[in-house]
Design a protein around this motif. Structure first.
Motif, PDB file in Angstrom:
ATOM      1  N   ALA A  27       0.833  -1.205   0.000  1.00 41.09           N
ATOM      2  CA  ALA A  27       0.000   0.000   0.000  1.00 41.09           C
ATOM      3  C   ALA A  27       0.869   1.258   0.000  1.00 41.09           C
ATOM      4  O   ALA A  27       0.589   2.211  -0.739  1.00 41.09           O
ATOM      5  CB  ALA A  27      -0.932   0.005   1.207  1.00 41.09           C
ATOM      6  N   GLN A  28       1.925   1.259   0.796  1.00 41.28           N
ATOM      7  CA  GLN A  28       2.825   2.411   0.810  1.00 41.28           C
ATOM      8  C   GLN A  28       3.513   2.580  -0.535  1.00 41.28           C
ATOM      9  O   GLN A  28       3.647   3.703  -1.026  1.00 41.28           O
ATOM     10  CB  GLN A  28       3.868   2.252   1.921  1.00 41.28           C
ATOM     11  N   GLN A  29       3.937   1.488  -1.134  1.00 42.80           N
ATOM     12  CA  GLN A  29       4.564   1.556  -2.450  1.00 42.80           C
ATOM     13  C   GLN A  29       3.580   2.116  -3.478  1.00 42.80           C
ATOM     14  O   GLN A  29       3.956   2.934  -4.322  1.00 42.80           O
ATOM     15  CB  GLN A  29       5.055   0.181  -2.876  1.00 42.80           C
ATOM     16  N   ALA A  30       2.320   1.687  -3.399  1.00 43.98           N
ATOM     17  CA  ALA A  30       1.305   2.196  -4.325  1.00 43.98           C
ATOM     18  C   ALA A  30       1.088   3.693  -4.119  1.00 43.98           C
ATOM     19  O   ALA A  30       0.936   4.448  -5.087  1.00 43.98           O
ATOM     20  CB  ALA A  30      -0.001   1.433  -4.141  1.00 43.98           C
ATOM     21  N   LEU A  31       1.071   4.132  -2.865  1.00 41.13           N
ATOM     22  CA  LEU A  31       0.908   5.559  -2.575  1.00 41.13           C
ATOM     23  C   LEU A  31       2.118   6.359  -3.060  1.00 41.13           C
ATOM     24  O   LEU A  31       1.957   7.455  -3.599  1.00 41.13           O
ATOM     25  CB  LEU A  31       0.664   5.776  -1.081  1.00 41.13           C
ATOM     26  N   HIS A  32       3.299   5.811  -2.883  1.00 44.95           N
ATOM     27  CA  HIS A  32       4.505   6.475  -3.409  1.00 44.95           C
ATOM     28  C   HIS A  32       4.364   6.670  -4.914  1.00 44.95           C
ATOM     29  O   HIS A  32       4.537   7.774  -5.423  1.00 44.95           O
ATOM     30  CB  HIS A  32       5.751   5.622  -3.136  1.00 44.95           C
ATOM     31  N   GLN A  33       4.059   5.577  -5.611  1.00 45.58           N
ATOM     32  CA  GLN A  33       3.957   5.642  -7.066  1.00 45.58           C
ATOM     33  C   GLN A  33       2.814   6.568  -7.494  1.00 45.58           C
ATOM     34  O   GLN A  33       2.953   7.326  -8.458  1.00 45.58           O
ATOM     35  CB  GLN A  33       3.758   4.249  -7.660  1.00 45.58           C
ATOM     36  N   GLY A  34       1.698   6.511  -6.784  1.00 47.76           N
ATOM     37  CA  GLY A  34       0.564   7.373  -7.109  1.00 47.76           C
ATOM     38  C   GLY A  34       0.905   8.845  -6.973  1.00 47.76           C
ATOM     39  O   GLY A  34       0.567   9.658  -7.847  1.00 47.76           O
ATOM     40  N   LEU A  35       1.581   9.194  -5.889  1.00 48.90           N
ATOM     41  CA  LEU A  35       1.951  10.603  -5.705  1.00 48.90           C
ATOM     42  C   LEU A  35       2.960  11.041  -6.759  1.00 48.90           C
ATOM     43  O   LEU A  35       2.836  12.123  -7.333  1.00 48.90           O
ATOM     44  CB  LEU A  35       2.516  10.840  -4.299  1.00 48.90           C
ATOM     45  N   GLU A  69       8.524  10.978   3.119  1.00 46.51           N
ATOM     46  CA  GLU A  69       8.955   9.588   3.131  1.00 46.51           C
ATOM     47  C   GLU A  69       9.545   9.174   1.780  1.00 46.51           C
ATOM     48  O   GLU A  69      10.544   8.459   1.724  1.00 46.51           O
ATOM     49  CB  GLU A  69       7.787   8.664   3.492  1.00 46.51           C
ATOM     50  N   ILE A  70       8.933   9.635   0.698  1.00 55.07           N
ATOM     51  CA  ILE A  70       9.458   9.335  -0.641  1.00 55.07           C
ATOM     52  C   ILE A  70      10.873   9.903  -0.782  1.00 55.07           C
ATOM     53  O   ILE A  70      11.791   9.217  -1.234  1.00 55.07           O
ATOM     54  CB  ILE A  70       8.533   9.898  -1.742  1.00 55.07           C
ATOM     55  N   GLU A  71      11.052  11.152  -0.383  1.00 59.69           N
ATOM     56  CA  GLU A  71      12.373  11.779  -0.462  1.00 59.69           C
ATOM     57  C   GLU A  71      13.374  11.028   0.406  1.00 59.69           C
ATOM     58  O   GLU A  71      14.502  10.759  -0.020  1.00 59.69           O
ATOM     59  CB  GLU A  71      12.277  13.244  -0.026  1.00 59.69           C
ATOM     60  N   ASP A  72      12.965  10.671   1.622  1.00 52.62           N
ATOM     61  CA  ASP A  72      13.853   9.929   2.525  1.00 52.62           C
ATOM     62  C   ASP A  72      14.232   8.574   1.940  1.00 52.62           C
ATOM     63  O   ASP A  72      15.371   8.122   2.090  1.00 52.62           O
ATOM     64  CB  ASP A  72      13.193   9.733   3.893  1.00 52.62           C
ATOM     65  N   THR A  73      13.283   7.926   1.264  1.00 51.44           N
ATOM     66  CA  THR A  73      13.552   6.627   0.647  1.00 51.44           C
ATOM     67  C   THR A  73      14.593   6.765  -0.458  1.00 51.44           C
ATOM     68  O   THR A  73      15.523   5.955  -0.547  1.00 51.44           O
ATOM     69  CB  THR A  73      12.254   6.008   0.095  1.00 51.44           C
ATOM     70  N   PHE A  74      14.466   7.782  -1.299  1.00 51.54           N
ATOM     71  CA  PHE A  74      15.453   8.012  -2.354  1.00 51.54           C
ATOM     72  C   PHE A  74      16.833   8.279  -1.757  1.00 51.54           C
ATOM     73  O   PHE A  74      17.834   7.741  -2.214  1.00 51.54           O
ATOM     74  CB  PHE A  74      15.049   9.163  -3.270  1.00 51.54           C
ATOM     75  N   ILE A  75      16.889   9.101  -0.726  1.00 53.75           N
ATOM     76  CA  ILE A  75      18.166   9.417  -0.080  1.00 53.75           C
ATOM     77  C   ILE A  75      18.743   8.169   0.581  1.00 53.75           C
ATOM     78  O   ILE A  75      19.951   7.901   0.473  1.00 53.75           O
ATOM     79  CB  ILE A  75      17.988  10.564   0.934  1.00 53.75           C
ATOM     80  N   GLU A  76      17.901   7.398   1.240  1.00 50.48           N
ATOM     81  CA  GLU A  76      18.356   6.159   1.873  1.00 50.48           C
ATOM     82  C   GLU A  76      18.922   5.192   0.833  1.00 50.48           C
ATOM     83  O   GLU A  76      19.965   4.566   1.057  1.00 50.48           O
ATOM     84  CB  GLU A  76      17.194   5.515   2.624  1.00 50.48           C
ATOM     85  N   ASN A  77      18.245   5.088  -0.303  1.00 48.51           N
ATOM     86  CA  ASN A  77      18.738   4.212  -1.376  1.00 48.51           C
ATOM     87  C   ASN A  77      20.091   4.693  -1.907  1.00 48.51           C
ATOM     88  O   ASN A  77      20.979   3.886  -2.175  1.00 48.51           O
ATOM     89  CB  ASN A  77      17.729   4.115  -2.516  1.00 48.51           C
ATOM     90  N   LEU A  78      20.243   6.001  -2.052  1.00 49.78           N
ATOM     91  CA  LEU A  78      21.535   6.546  -2.495  1.00 49.78           C
ATOM     92  C   LEU A  78      22.620   6.287  -1.451  1.00 49.78           C
ATOM     93  O   LEU A  78      23.744   5.924  -1.806  1.00 49.78           O
ATOM     94  CB  LEU A  78      21.424   8.045  -2.762  1.00 49.78           C
ATOM     95  N   ASN A  79      22.285   6.453  -0.191  1.00 51.81           N
ATOM     96  CA  ASN A  79      23.261   6.200   0.870  1.00 51.81           C
ATOM     97  C   ASN A  79      23.660   4.733   0.911  1.00 51.81           C
ATOM     98  O   ASN A  79      24.834   4.411   1.115  1.00 51.81           O
ATOM     99  CB  ASN A  79      22.723   6.639   2.231  1.00 51.81           C
ATOM    100  N   THR A  80      22.695   3.841   0.721  1.00 57.48           N
ATOM    101  CA  THR A  80      22.985   2.407   0.696  1.00 57.48           C
ATOM    102  C   THR A  80      23.893   2.082  -0.483  1.00 57.48           C
ATOM    103  O   THR A  80      24.869   1.336  -0.341  1.00 57.48           O
ATOM    104  CB  THR A  80      21.683   1.589   0.613  1.00 57.48           C
ATOM    105  N   LEU A  81      23.573   2.649  -1.628  1.00 54.36           N
ATOM    106  CA  LEU A  81      24.401   2.449  -2.818  1.00 54.36           C
ATOM    107  C   LEU A  81      25.804   2.986  -2.563  1.00 54.36           C
ATOM    108  O   LEU A  81      26.801   2.325  -2.852  1.00 54.36           O
ATOM    109  CB  LEU A  81      23.769   3.146  -4.025  1.00 54.36           C
TER     110      LEU A  81
END
Length: 100
Positions: A7-15, A56-68
């Motif tokens: 559901a969160q993924q769907a909301l991310h994509q929807g926004l 949360e979307i922005e934090d997820t992108f930043i978290e993914n970049l930090n992990t990478l």
């Protein structure tokens, strides 16, 4: 890395989809939940408002970049590999950041 529900993924994509054609202040929760095919009550189970979701979307992108970044710098990768991996990720998510 934060684990998101479907559901969160769907909301991310929807926004993200809606932000390709509208400004954030033009998006209503009703429109977002319809676009995401998620119940309004489900939206409120996770977020107080659309700004919380965007954060949360922005934090997820930043978290993914930090992990990478961490995985690349932990390895014996050379500079070319590092920049290639980062730019590949940015290119992959660039579709989410098209101007309205």
């Amino acid at each position: 890395m934060t684990k998101l529900t479907s559901a969160q993924q769907a909301l991310h994509q929807g926004l993200i989809t809606l932000l390709n054609t509208k400004k954030i202040y033009q998006v209503s929760i009703k429109e977002l939940t319809q676009t995401s095919n998620v119940a309004r009550s489900t939206f409120y189970a996770y977020y107080d408002n659309i700004d919380n979701l965007l954060e949360e979307i922005e934090d997820t992108f930043i978290e993914n970049l930090n992990t990478l970044d961490q995985s690349i710098t932990d390895s014996a990768a050379n500079n070319f590999t590092y920049f290639y991996e980062v730019l590949s990720y940015v290119e992959k998510i660039a579709i989410y950041f098209q101007p309205c």
